[in-house]
Design an enzyme around this catalytic site. Structure first.
Site, PDB file in Angstrom:
ATOM      1  N   ASN A   3    -116.955  86.873  79.819  1.00  0.00           N
ATOM      2  CA  ASN A   3    -117.549  87.150  78.513  1.00  0.00           C
ATOM      3  C   ASN A   3    -116.529  87.168  77.384  1.00  0.00           C
ATOM      4  OD1 ASN A   3    -120.137  87.450  79.678  1.00  0.00           O
ATOM      5  ND2 ASN A   3    -119.664  89.572  80.211  1.00  0.00           N
ATOM      6  N   ARG A   4    -115.451  86.415  77.571  1.00  0.00           N
ATOM      7  CA  ARG A   4    -114.384  86.332  76.573  1.00  0.00           C
ATOM      8  C   ARG A   4    -113.720  87.681  76.305  1.00  0.00           C
ATOM      9  NH1 ARG A   4    -115.675  81.762  77.821  1.00  0.00           N
ATOM     10  NH2 ARG A   4    -115.638  79.957  76.423  1.00  0.00           N
TER      11      ARG A   4
END
Length: 241
Positions: A219-220
């Site tokens: 999710n970065r």
């Protein structure tokens, strides 16, 4: 037929296994580097504190068969403040810094003469890792350049001697003709005649004052650990992605 444009905004890579963690759990699946543990500033230790982890990650990039694991992107700035990047090969990494070789009259050489600072990035994307260095750059002693020069393949030596790096030339044929003439002067490509070190070619050493390690996560929510050299020595901190 007109090719369909590439949808750049929709290009995504699922870093870190793509499994969102619960708070406090970290990642429940290892990323491409195979490491479940999250990169932490506590991993940065030794003198200097970046060297041990850098060598570990470089060795793991070699083991993972990353293409040219010692390739790094070098950023310089010219006398007008305009930046430029290119990929070169790192040929030394020790307590004193990061070493690479090039022509002193090349674009990067002229930039470094005007502004002797640079940034480099090792982009081990296949392992979801990057390492960034920033600092002052100085030419290495000629003895160090010569020690590396004699280890280069003869063909690379001849090309470096023939090339006026970054200067225009009319055609590929002209370039090959020029290189062949230099080779002939030294007995040909297979001769035992030593190729002299070009007077305008040699090494540079970047002495880092900022070093950052980056590890991809789901999710970065990536991990970043940065070292900064100050008057009291190196200081480590975690950065938000």
């Amino acid at each position: 037929m007109v090719d369909q444009p590439v949808d750049l905004p929709d290009m995504r890579v699922g870093y870190g296994g793509g499994i969102p963690p619960n708070i406090g759990e970290g990642d429940r699946a290892a990323g491409a580097d195979g490491i479940r543990e999250n990169l932490d500033p506590s991993w940065l230790r030794g003198d200097p504190p970046w060297l041990e982890l850098f060598r570990v990650w470089l060795g793991e990039a070699v083991d993972a068969r990353i293409a040219e694991p010692n390739a790094m992107v070098v950023a310089t700035v010219d006398e007008n403040g305009h930046p430029s990047t290119r990929t070169v090969l790192c040929k030394g990494a020790d307590e004193s810094g990061i070493v690479f070789f090039t022509g002193y009259d090349s674009d990067k050489g002229r930039h470094l003469a005007a502004n002797p600072h640079a940034a480099v990035t090792f982009p081990w994307i296949g392992l979801e890792r990057q390492v960034h260095f920033r600092g002052a750059v100085t030419p290495v002693p000629v003895e160090e350049s010569l020690a590396y020069w004699v280890r280069r393949p003869r063909g690379s030596q001849l090309s470096a001697l023939a090339s006026e790096q970054s200067q225009p030339i009319d055609s590929r044929i002209d370039l090959e003709t020029k290189a062949a003439a230099v080779a002939d002067e030294l007995g040909g490509p297979d001769s035992d005649t030593a190729v002299p070190l070009p007077p305008r070619w040699g090494g540079y050493r970047l002495a880092p004052t900022v070093v950052e390690f980056w590890q991809g996560r789901a999710n970065r929510l990536h991990n970043r650990a940065r070292l900064t050299l100050g008057t009291d020595g190196w200081q480590a901190e975690r950065l938000q992605p």
